[in-house]
Design a protein around this motif. Structure first.
Motif, PDB file in Angstrom:
ATOM      1  N   ASP A  38       0.843  -1.198   0.000  1.00 51.69           N
ATOM      2  CA  ASP A  38       0.000   0.000   0.000  1.00 51.69           C
ATOM      3  C   ASP A  38       0.881   1.251   0.000  1.00 51.69           C
ATOM      4  O   ASP A  38       1.037   1.933   1.012  1.00 51.69           O
ATOM      5  N   PHE A  39       1.476   1.549  -1.154  1.00 50.23           N
ATOM      6  CA  PHE A  39       2.367   2.693  -1.279  1.00 50.23           C
ATOM      7  C   PHE A  39       1.631   3.911  -1.827  1.00 50.23           C
ATOM      8  O   PHE A  39       0.654   3.782  -2.573  1.00 50.23           O
ATOM      9  N   VAL A  40       2.112   5.079  -1.434  1.00 50.90           N
ATOM     10  CA  VAL A  40       1.608   6.328  -2.012  1.00 50.90           C
ATOM     11  C   VAL A  40       2.805   7.107  -2.531  1.00 50.90           C
ATOM     12  O   VAL A  40       3.880   7.097  -1.935  1.00 50.90           O
ATOM     13  N   ALA A  77       4.904   4.018   2.542  1.00 51.33           N
ATOM     14  CA  ALA A  77       3.847   3.035   2.791  1.00 51.33           C
ATOM     15  C   ALA A  77       2.890   3.623   3.818  1.00 51.33           C
ATOM     16  O   ALA A  77       3.323   4.188   4.826  1.00 51.33           O
ATOM     17  N   ARG A  78       1.605   3.494   3.566  1.00 49.73           N
ATOM     18  CA  ARG A  78       0.588   4.005   4.484  1.00 49.73           C
ATOM     19  C   ARG A  78       0.143   2.869   5.400  1.00 49.73           C
ATOM     20  O   ARG A  78      -0.208   1.783   4.941  1.00 49.73           O
ATOM     21  N   SER A 104      -2.633   4.253  12.707  1.00 51.52           N
ATOM     22  CA  SER A 104      -3.287   4.018  11.427  1.00 51.52           C
ATOM     23  C   SER A 104      -3.364   5.323  10.635  1.00 51.52           C
ATOM     24  O   SER A 104      -3.755   6.362  11.159  1.00 51.52           O
ATOM     25  N   GLY A 105      -2.960   5.271   9.373  1.00 50.80           N
ATOM     26  CA  GLY A 105      -2.971   6.467   8.536  1.00 50.80           C
ATOM     27  C   GLY A 105      -1.666   7.220   8.513  1.00 50.80           C
ATOM     28  O   GLY A 105      -1.524   8.184   7.749  1.00 50.80           O
ATOM     29  N   THR A 106      -0.694   6.808   9.334  1.00 54.55           N
ATOM     30  CA  THR A 106       0.631   7.424   9.272  1.00 54.55           C
ATOM     31  C   THR A 106       1.468   6.696   8.219  1.00 54.55           C
ATOM     32  O   THR A 106       1.023   5.716   7.619  1.00 54.55           O
ATOM     33  N   TYR A 107       2.691   7.155   8.023  1.00 54.57           N
ATOM     34  CA  TYR A 107       3.503   6.655   6.915  1.00 54.57           C
ATOM     35  C   TYR A 107       4.885   6.184   7.388  1.00 54.57           C
ATOM     36  O   TYR A 107       5.423   6.693   8.381  1.00 54.57           O
ATOM     37  N   VAL A 108       5.431   5.234   6.636  1.00 58.46           N
ATOM     38  CA  VAL A 108       6.813   4.806   6.856  1.00 58.46           C
ATOM     39  C   VAL A 108       7.541   4.780   5.519  1.00 58.46           C
ATOM     40  O   VAL A 108       6.920   4.610   4.460  1.00 58.46           O
ATOM     41  N   SER A 109       8.850   4.930   5.582  1.00 62.59           N
ATOM     42  CA  SER A 109       9.666   4.894   4.368  1.00 62.59           C
ATOM     43  C   SER A 109       9.863   3.447   3.920  1.00 62.59           C
ATOM     44  O   SER A 109       9.566   2.503   4.672  1.00 62.59           O
TER      45      SER A 109
END
Length: 210
Positions: A38-40, A77-78, A104-109
């Protein structure tokens, strides 16, 4: 107080180690997890709430919100609740965690691979405890060509064998471990409250307010 906290944490860890080692059924984590995609795409005009991971099983950490222009990563990634996050660099020292609602809804590299949980074979709470197990960390210690870089790949995590009993047994073990952890945390809070009360009474006595 610090020593008491360390002692209670050690007792909880010993209890967890005993329960997990008593499980006869083992399976690879690949039977419970799959790599999530689930990438943005990162936009320089957008802001992103970025998440990191503590080592030694201490969970996720919210980092400052950043502008897309502040990162060199082209995508993030979300996160969603009950996913599993791993640090490639520090998984071998316990940088793994289950995502709770607050993250939930935060992001990681891309340095933090994300996995979805197969709830037909694994309980999120049980997996959460499993990720804080030092024996699992040791099984993720880089070997061979990865030793120099000390990086753990998603494939290594998925190929790692772990205690994985039936879902009812997982839930029972998780319930016991969660209770033990809550008792230890409540004890630590009580000790902290008593220490604060003691200092308050001493200060009052020395200032003549008693």
């Amino acid at each position: 107080m610090v020593q008491l906290k360390k002692k209670s944490d050690a007792l909880v860890q010993q209890h967890a180690d005993s329960l997990l080692r008593s499980v006869d059924q083992v399976a690879t984590l690949g039977s419970a997890l799959r790599v999530d995609q689930d990438f943005v795409d990162v936009s320089s005009d957008e802001k992103y709430a970025v998440t990191g991971i503590y080592s030694f099983g201490k969970g996720l950490i919210k980092r400052p919100v950043i502008q897309g222009s502040e990162t060199a990563y082209p995508r993030f990634a979300r996160l969603r609740k009950d996913q599993i996050v791993m640090s490639k660099l520090n998984a071998w020292e316990g940088a793994l965690a289950v995502v709770d609602e607050s993250f939930s809804g935060t992001y990681v590299s891309p340095e933090y691979p994300v996995f979805s949980l197969n709830t037909e074979t694994a309980d999120p709470e049980y997996i959460g405890h499993l990720l804080t197990w030092p024996e699992l960390w040791s099984r993720l210690t880089p070997r061979g060509s990865m030793v120099r870089r000390k990086r753990t790949t998603p494939a290594t995590l998925l190929a790692t064998e772990v205690p994985l009993p039936s879902l009812p047994d997982q839930r029972l073990i998780a319930e016991r471990l969660t209770l033990a952890r809550r008792v230890a945390e409540a004890g630590a809070r009580q000790v902290a409250d008593l220490e604060a009360l003691r200092k308050g009474l001493l200060n009052a006595a020395f200032s003549g307010r008693l």
